[in-house]
Enzyme design. Structure first.
Site, PDB file in Angstrom:
ATOM      1  N   LYS A 176       0.066  -1.516 -53.918  1.00  0.00           N
ATOM      2  CA  LYS A 176      -1.219  -0.850 -53.658  1.00  0.00           C
ATOM      3  C   LYS A 176      -1.629  -1.054 -52.198  1.00  0.00           C
ATOM      4  CE  LYS A 176      -4.138   1.416 -56.343  1.00  0.00           C
ATOM      5  NZ  LYS A 176      -3.773   2.229 -57.516  1.00  0.00           N
ATOM      6  N   TYR A 200       5.363   2.588 -55.172  1.00  0.00           N
ATOM      7  CA  TYR A 200       4.302   2.562 -56.172  1.00  0.00           C
ATOM      8  C   TYR A 200       4.852   3.213 -57.435  1.00  0.00           C
ATOM      9  CZ  TYR A 200      -0.442   2.345 -57.941  1.00  0.00           C
ATOM     10  OH  TYR A 200      -1.541   2.051 -58.691  1.00  0.00           O
TER      11      TYR A 200
END
Length: 573
Positions: A187, A114
């Site tokens: 995500k 991420y």
């Protein structure tokens, strides 16, 4: 999880002994499919029945042995992007092993899968692309939305979560076109590793509406639609078609919005939140984790939230989201809305939000009246900048979402600290070089009195013999648990009370009172934290009548909803 048909060659399901994987594929087809492949961990009997003899080395290894091997390989990668691509390759080869590695090293690998590393990966998406992972929806083919959403083979009850982006506001790097699909994949990886959301019951979606990034449009290998970003009625119709189609096909799925531009993010959330189970992490998730840090700091300061004076520098989508949530929490504590809003001052690109200047619709409730500002001492007449607001408001909480490095100057911080014993200061802008101030400076300028949280990770600060652990307001502390709670409860909407339940749970999960203690929990403990957040969210949904799944035993419901990255039993069919 009910039995789920994902492919004609295999099927996942449950029996009285747990998860079972029924495989009809044989030989190299088994090893080529990341969902069912377990490589050298296939037992001798499994190799015989699945036609794998001779296709693997003779040695049979445990998952623990495999983990040691791939972790050594991971650490050998030279750059963050190399590590990102290594993990992608592992994901393409052995999905369960990928999630097990990620979950066991979540603190180390979260910045890789991420932010911040994924930003570089998105920039270069069309160059390193090698395997599709996600659903690509084109504004030039709205009629194809339904077929595309069904292309993964899921049935109506087989999707719990859909993460979608239009890629206009990717992290701190802006419009990235079709490459934004990587942010939805990242995500969802966090949802799975941090909260056990089943990886086969999710969809990553990119809403390709074009791009205004000329570098991409002129890149001969760019993979997205080649025209400027579509806006206006055609854009809205495309979004509406996506929402209504996704909900019709997968009525229990939570629709997660990710990295939309400022002109659309709040507008889209407000349009659909009362009718669909929808969530914007950049608005609600950011607000929730910051509010949790605020609640921890308030506990240390000894001053109730309703008595704090809050200045938000950078009152855009995220900043106003924080303001709204803090106002809601004051109202839950008995403060009337008008009084609660009066405790918040927001600054945008034109300085203080106020009458007489252009503000967006979502900023309007926080615009100050001209009468209120009469008599203010200003550095420059007619200009209401951060230094002016701090001097006149005497804030107790200063939050930065401005992406203006160094905006919290020594003079501003010292002015704030003069009238506040425990100033709460949160430079939240990412990445590190965009932070409004460094934690070391904030602690030094306030003689160790500041209560600090940041958006980027910072090392501990040593000052006067005390080690100050700097809380990182990472959304991963909140959004995975919200998704877990919504999934377990099969909530029809995500209410403000469900969000504040998550906030209070995170704030209660850490003791901020010892000298130098962090205001937020550590990333290393994400799964147990997400379980607690999920429980609080599910109970809040039940209390409001938004839960459609039975929650007679809420703790068991949360436990049962968590997928764990273990190899299921194999049955050849």
């Amino acid at each position: 999880m009910t039995s789920t048909q994902l492919h004609h060659d295999f099927e996942f399901g449950l029996d009285g002994h747990g998860e079972v994987l029924r495989i009809a594929a044989r030989g190299s087809e088994v090893l080529a499919n990341a969902v069912i492949n377990r490589g050298t961990a296939f037992s001798a009997q499994e190799r015989k029945t699945l036609g794998l003899r001779g296709l693997l080395p003779s040695g049979v290894t445990t998952m623990e042995d495999q983990l040691k091997r791939v972790y050594v390989q991971y650490r050998a990668q030279r750059s963050p992007l190399d590590k990102y691509l290594f993990l992608n390759t592992l994901h393409d080869r052995n999905e369960v092993l990928y999630y097990r590695l990620l979950s066991e090293h979540i603190e180390e690998m979260l910045p890789i899968v991420y932010t911040p590393t994924i930003g570089q990966a998105i920039r270069e998406y069309s160059h390193w692309y090698h395997r599709p992972r996600g659903v690509y929806l084109s504004i030039d083919d709205p009629e194809g939305i339904e077929d595309a959403l069904l292309s993964m083979g899921h049935g109506p009850d087989e999707v719990d979560l859909i993460v979608a982006t239009d890629s206009e506001g990717i992290l701190g790097i802006g419009d990235q076109g079709v490459g934004g699909v990587a942010i939805t994949i990242g995500k969802l990886a966090v949802y799975t590793a941090a909260a056990g959301i089943h990886p086969h019951r999710v969809l990553p979606v990119v809403l390709d509406t074009g791009t205004d990034n000329l570098d991409l449009l002129n890149d001969e290998v760019y993979l997205g639609v080649r025209h400027a970003r579509v806006r206006g009625e055609r854009y809205d119709a495309f979004i509406d078609r996506y929402v209504t189609t996704a909900h019709r096909l997968f009525p229990h799925a939570m629709l997660h919005w990710e990295d939309f531009g400022a002109s659309n993010a709040t507008r889209i959330l407000n349009k659909y939140r009362d009718d669909y189970c929808t969530f914007n992490d950049d608005i609600q998730g950011t607000a929730a984790v910051v509010a949790a840090a605020v609640m921890s700091a308030v506990q240390v300061s000894g001053t109730p939230l309703a008595d704090q004076r809050i200045v938000i520098h950078g009152a855009g989508t995220a900043g106003i989201g924080i303001a709204r949530l803090l106002v809601q929490m004051m109202c839950q504590d008995g403060v009337d809305p008008e009084t609660a809003r009066s405790r918040v001052w927001g600054l945008g690109s034109r300085g203080l939000l106020r009458e007489g200047i252009a503000v967006r619709d979502f900023q309007q409730p926080f615009a100050r009246s001209a009468a209120e500002l009469a008599g203010w001492t200003l550095d420059l007449p007619g200009h209401y900048e951060l230094a002016d607001v701090v001097r006149n408001v005497h804030p107790t909480i200063l939050i930065g979402c401005s992406a203006q490095p160094g905006a919290f100057t020594e003079q501003i911080v010292r002015d704030m600290a003069q009238s506040c014993q425990r100033p709460i200061i949160m430079p939240l802008s990412n990445p590190t070089d965009r932070a409004e101030a460094s934690p070391a400076d904030l602690i030094s300028w306030t003689s160790g009195r500041a209560l600090v949280a940041t958006g980027s990770p910072f090392p501990p600060v040593r000052y006067n013999g005390v080690s100050y652990r700097i809380a990182q307001a990472n959304n991963a502390l909140v959004f995975p648990g919200i998704g877990l709670g919504v999934t377990a409860a099969r909530a029809t909407r995500i209410s403000d009370s469900m969000i504040t339940a998550a906030v209070r749970t995170v704030a209660r999960s850490v003791d901020p009172r010892p000298a130098g203690a962090s205001l937020l929990p550590e990333i290393s403990g994400l799964l147990p934290l997400s379980a607690q957040v999920g429980l609080a969210v599910a109970l809040a949904a039940q209390k409001e009548g938004l839960a459609t799944a039975p929650l007679d035993n809420p703790v068991q419901a949360i436990y049962d909803a968590i997928w764990r990255p273990d190899y299921p039993r194999v049955k050849a069919i």
